[in-house]
Design a protein around this motif. Structure first.
Motif, PDB file in Angstrom:
ATOM      1  N   GLU A   1      15.745  64.055 -16.615  1.00 57.46           N
ATOM      2  CA  GLU A   1      16.712  65.052 -16.434  1.00 57.46           C
ATOM      3  C   GLU A   1      17.090  65.282 -15.110  1.00 57.46           C
ATOM      4  O   GLU A   1      18.095  65.879 -14.895  1.00 57.46           O
ATOM      5  CB  GLU A   1      16.248  66.146 -16.960  1.00 57.46           C
ATOM      6  CG  GLU A   1      14.920  66.813 -16.429  1.00 57.46           C
ATOM      7  CD  GLU A   1      14.297  67.925 -17.281  1.00 57.46           C
ATOM      8  OE1 GLU A   1      14.344  67.978 -18.379  1.00 57.46           O
ATOM      9  OE2 GLU A   1      13.387  68.650 -16.478  1.00 57.46           O
ATOM     10  N   TYR A   2      16.432  64.769 -13.974  1.00 55.52           N
ATOM     11  CA  TYR A   2      16.877  64.869 -12.762  1.00 55.52           C
ATOM     12  C   TYR A   2      17.633  63.784 -12.139  1.00 55.52           C
ATOM     13  O   TYR A   2      17.870  63.533 -10.856  1.00 55.52           O
ATOM     14  CB  TYR A   2      15.622  65.275 -11.876  1.00 55.52           C
ATOM     15  CG  TYR A   2      14.939  66.671 -12.101  1.00 55.52           C
ATOM     16  CD1 TYR A   2      15.713  67.453 -12.757  1.00 55.52           C
ATOM     17  CD2 TYR A   2      13.598  66.713 -12.070  1.00 55.52           C
ATOM     18  CE1 TYR A   2      15.020  68.927 -13.079  1.00 55.52           C
ATOM     19  CE2 TYR A   2      13.016  67.892 -12.375  1.00 55.52           C
ATOM     20  CZ  TYR A   2      13.641  69.057 -13.033  1.00 55.52           C
ATOM     21  OH  TYR A   2      12.892  70.160 -13.222  1.00 55.52           O
ATOM     22  N   SER A   3      18.103  62.739 -12.834  1.00 55.82           N
ATOM     23  CA  SER A   3      18.599  61.500 -12.386  1.00 55.82           C
ATOM     24  C   SER A   3      19.841  61.796 -11.452  1.00 55.82           C
ATOM     25  O   SER A   3      19.998  60.963 -10.663  1.00 55.82           O
ATOM     26  CB  SER A   3      18.921  60.757 -13.573  1.00 55.82           C
ATOM     27  OG  SER A   3      17.696  60.189 -14.295  1.00 55.82           O
ATOM     28  N   VAL A   4      20.525  62.872 -11.898  1.00 53.33           N
ATOM     29  CA  VAL A   4      21.849  63.136 -11.026  1.00 53.33           C
ATOM     30  C   VAL A   4      21.642  63.784  -9.597  1.00 53.33           C
ATOM     31  O   VAL A   4      22.390  63.755  -8.729  1.00 53.33           O
ATOM     32  CB  VAL A   4      22.814  63.962 -11.843  1.00 53.33           C
ATOM     33  CG1 VAL A   4      23.408  63.352 -13.084  1.00 53.33           C
ATOM     34  CG2 VAL A   4      22.257  65.402 -11.990  1.00 53.33           C
TER      35      VAL A   4
ATOM     36  N   ASP B   1      24.435  69.616 -18.817  1.00 54.20           N
ATOM     37  CA  ASP B   1      24.481  68.776 -17.455  1.00 54.20           C
ATOM     38  C   ASP B   1      22.806  67.894 -17.342  1.00 54.20           C
ATOM     39  O   ASP B   1      23.020  66.580 -17.247  1.00 54.20           O
ATOM     40  CB  ASP B   1      24.534  69.454 -16.536  1.00 54.20           C
ATOM     41  CG  ASP B   1      25.623  70.315 -16.276  1.00 54.20           C
ATOM     42  OD1 ASP B   1      26.758  69.873 -16.644  1.00 54.20           O
ATOM     43  OD2 ASP B   1      25.793  71.300 -15.683  1.00 54.20           O
ATOM     44  N   TYR B   2      21.961  68.568 -17.865  1.00 55.93           N
ATOM     45  CA  TYR B   2      20.490  67.663 -17.749  1.00 55.93           C
ATOM     46  C   TYR B   2      20.355  66.560 -18.840  1.00 55.93           C
ATOM     47  O   TYR B   2      19.869  65.648 -18.647  1.00 55.93           O
ATOM     48  CB  TYR B   2      19.571  68.803 -18.087  1.00 55.93           C
ATOM     49  CG  TYR B   2      19.040  69.754 -16.568  1.00 55.93           C
ATOM     50  CD1 TYR B   2      18.468  68.821 -15.682  1.00 55.93           C
ATOM     51  CD2 TYR B   2      19.146  70.880 -16.707  1.00 55.93           C
ATOM     52  CE1 TYR B   2      18.365  69.365 -14.410  1.00 55.93           C
ATOM     53  CE2 TYR B   2      19.238  71.607 -15.695  1.00 55.93           C
ATOM     54  CZ  TYR B   2      18.582  70.825 -14.369  1.00 55.93           C
ATOM     55  OH  TYR B   2      18.462  71.670 -13.133  1.00 55.93           O
TER      56      TYR B   2
ATOM     57  N   SER C   1      22.369  63.839 -17.379  1.00 56.61           N
ATOM     58  CA  SER C   1      21.686  63.211 -16.227  1.00 56.61           C
ATOM     59  C   SER C   1      20.371  62.341 -16.941  1.00 56.61           C
ATOM     60  O   SER C   1      20.225  61.486 -16.347  1.00 56.61           O
ATOM     61  CB  SER C   1      20.748  64.405 -15.528  1.00 56.61           C
ATOM     62  OG  SER C   1      20.030  63.951 -14.429  1.00 56.61           O
TER      63      SER C   1
ATOM     64  N   ALA D   1      27.457  61.947 -16.239  1.00 58.32           N
ATOM     65  CA  ALA D   1      26.536  62.073 -15.001  1.00 58.32           C
ATOM     66  C   ALA D   1      27.358  62.736 -13.695  1.00 58.32           C
ATOM     67  O   ALA D   1      26.715  63.628 -13.058  1.00 58.32           O
ATOM     68  CB  ALA D   1      25.685  61.003 -14.885  1.00 58.32           C
TER      69      ALA D   1
ATOM     70  N   ARG E   1      26.573  65.978 -11.541  1.00 56.20           N
ATOM     71  CA  ARG E   1      26.528  65.825 -10.149  1.00 56.20           C
ATOM     72  C   ARG E   1      27.570  66.716  -9.026  1.00 56.20           C
ATOM     73  O   ARG E   1      26.972  67.329  -8.183  1.00 56.20           O
ATOM     74  CB  ARG E   1      26.461  64.405  -9.620  1.00 56.20           C
ATOM     75  CG  ARG E   1      26.410  63.920  -8.173  1.00 56.20           C
ATOM     76  CD  ARG E   1      25.162  64.635  -7.705  1.00 56.20           C
ATOM     77  NE  ARG E   1      25.139  64.389  -6.184  1.00 56.20           N
ATOM     78  CZ  ARG E   1      24.168  63.453  -5.544  1.00 56.20           C
ATOM     79  NH1 ARG E   1      23.569  62.604  -6.544  1.00 56.20           N
ATOM     80  NH2 ARG E   1      24.207  62.957  -4.381  1.00 56.20           N
TER      81      ARG E   1
END
Length: 447
Positions: free
Chosen positions: A66-69, A97-98, A101, A439, A443
């Protein structure tokens, strides 16, 4: 169907030159020389992956999809400063958003040959939707925080509700676990309660532990950034905390948290005495070499873990602290850092690195009875790596070539549970552009 390749790496047996793997109903039925399988199954459909290596899909034991962006967002901060900045930044995103992501992260995982993840989740919907969309095998560890012991009943009730809700979202290849975040965000009594909860529910538990010197300073002395700036930022400055005089590992031991059901993530700042405790309690370890190096946390003594007989898997951690979900890079960095720190070449070998990136990871997550190696009876989680590039030639040892020379772009095929999820660098029924656009929109909110 039968898949042939120049090399097949079963993991539990030596590499097979001109090998093949037979898959029936999502299950591996036979592994051996291609000529022998052609003879045994003359009516079978054969696919020949020329100039390639077949191996089990990678098992990435620690991620935060979930923190990829956040990739590249906090590149030059050491762990304490990174944590403070990350806490503020993550509040700018909403659940949608998550999800976007996590979709980006899951797409990168599958395209990189990662077929199984042990993912720590805060917004459970994000990872569960993403891994379901890409057909990934997943252990989603539901993250828990809490330093006020008077709130423990409420924390457990909330966890139970989240677990029930997430079960309804999980795909057929997903399971749930529990993840108390770390010793500086979870009190000893809550740790004990969460271990009892996980054991009672029959699920695994994972926790970040001994990741940084800042954590050690907080646990042992009650001092440093995590004792002051961090606690003020999250609203815990009035919650009491007594220094323990112990290492993070010993602290968890004191609260009865260490056992075979626990996955200890990082274990960078550990002593030989700590390693002996982990061994005595049969605790598994997630080794995240690139993330630990990038955040200047140090180098975990993975060679000592293996020498002690600990179960060890490799994790990439999140793209907030590591710019790639690339298990080839993780294996390579693990070897190079450990050899450099130990000043000898026997500290960690390519075969060991490949083992902990596949079967070792499956053992850590409790999945080694179904994945992690190419053996009859296991589920068909298989990837193919293209060797038709100059950085592979010449190949005498396919394991060495793979570990020291390959990268995520060399993966061109992935199968999970017998289903083709990536072929010739394309995802069936996935709109790559839409995922990327969503994504990027998420970001943009970080700035």
């Amino acid at each position: 169907m039968i898949f042939e390749a120049d090399w097949v790496l079963p993991i539990v047996n030596p590499p097979i030159e001109q090998g093949a793997v037979r898959v029936v109903d999502g299950r591996i039925e036979d592994v051996g020389y291609a000529e022998d399988l052609r003879s045994r199954y003359p009516d079978e459909v054969f696919t020949n992956f020329h100039h390639s290596i077949l191996l089990p899909g990678f098992v990435n034991v620690h991620t935060h999809l979930e923190y990829s962006v956040f990739r590249g967002f906090l590149d030059n901060l050491a762990f304490p400063e990174w944590m403070l900045a990350f806490i503020g930044a993550r509040k700018r995103l909403n659940t949608d958003d998550y999800v976007a992501s996590a979709m980006l992260g899951a797409m990168e995982c599958v395209g990189s040959g990662i077929t199984t993840v042990g993912d720590t989740v805060s917004h459970g919907r994000a990872t569960l939707e993403a891994t379901k969309a890409f057909g990934m095998r997943t252990c989603a560890f539901v993250e828990v925080f809490g330093m006020d012991d008077s709130n423990i009943p409420g924390v457990l009730k909330n966890l139970d509700q989240r677990m029930e809700r997430f079960r309804g979202m999980a795909g057929p290849l997903a399971s749930l676990g529990v993840s108390p975040h770390a010793p500086y965000t979870v009190s000893g009594p809550l740790y004990s309660a969460l271990m009892a909860y996980s054991m009672g529910a029959g699920v695994k538990m994972a926790t970040h532990v001994a990741e940084s010197k800042a954590e050690v300073t907080f646990v042992r002395n009650g001092a440093g950034v995590l004792a002051h700036d961090f606690r003020e930022l999250v609203g815990w400055d009035e919650v009491p905390w007594m220094p323990t005089g112990a290492s993070p590992v010993k602290y968890l031991e004191q609260w009865g948290v260490l056992n075979a059901n626990l996955l200890a993530i990082h274990c960078v700042q550990v002593s030989q005495a700590d390693i002996e405790v982990l061994k005595a309690k049969d605790v598994a370890v997630a080794h995240c070499p690139k993330s630990n190096a990038k955040l200047a946390c140090g180098i975990a003594p993975v060679g000592d873990f293996l020498a002690a007989g600990l179960r060890v898997g490799i994790g990439s951690d999140s793209l907030a602290s590591n710019n790639l979900l690339d298990m080839f890079g993780e294996m390579r960095v693990a070897i190079l850092l450990h050899r450099a720190s130990q000043l000898h070449t026997q500290a960690l070998q390519a075969e060991q690195a490949l083992h902990i990136a596949t079967l070792g990871g499956a053992q850590v997550l409790g999945l080694d009875n179904i994945v992690g190696s190419l053996e009859p009876g296991k589920r068909a989680d298989i990837i193919a790596v293209d060797m038709e590039y100059s950085h592979f030639a010449p190949i005498d040892d396919p394991v060495s070539a793979l570990v020291y020379g390959a990268n995520q772009e060399d993966v061109f095929f992935a199968m999970i549970d017998g289903e083709v999820v990536y072929s010739r660098k394309k995802f069936p029924n996935i709109d790559v552009a839409e995922i990327t656009d969503r994504a990027m929109a998420a970001r943009a909110k970080l700035w």
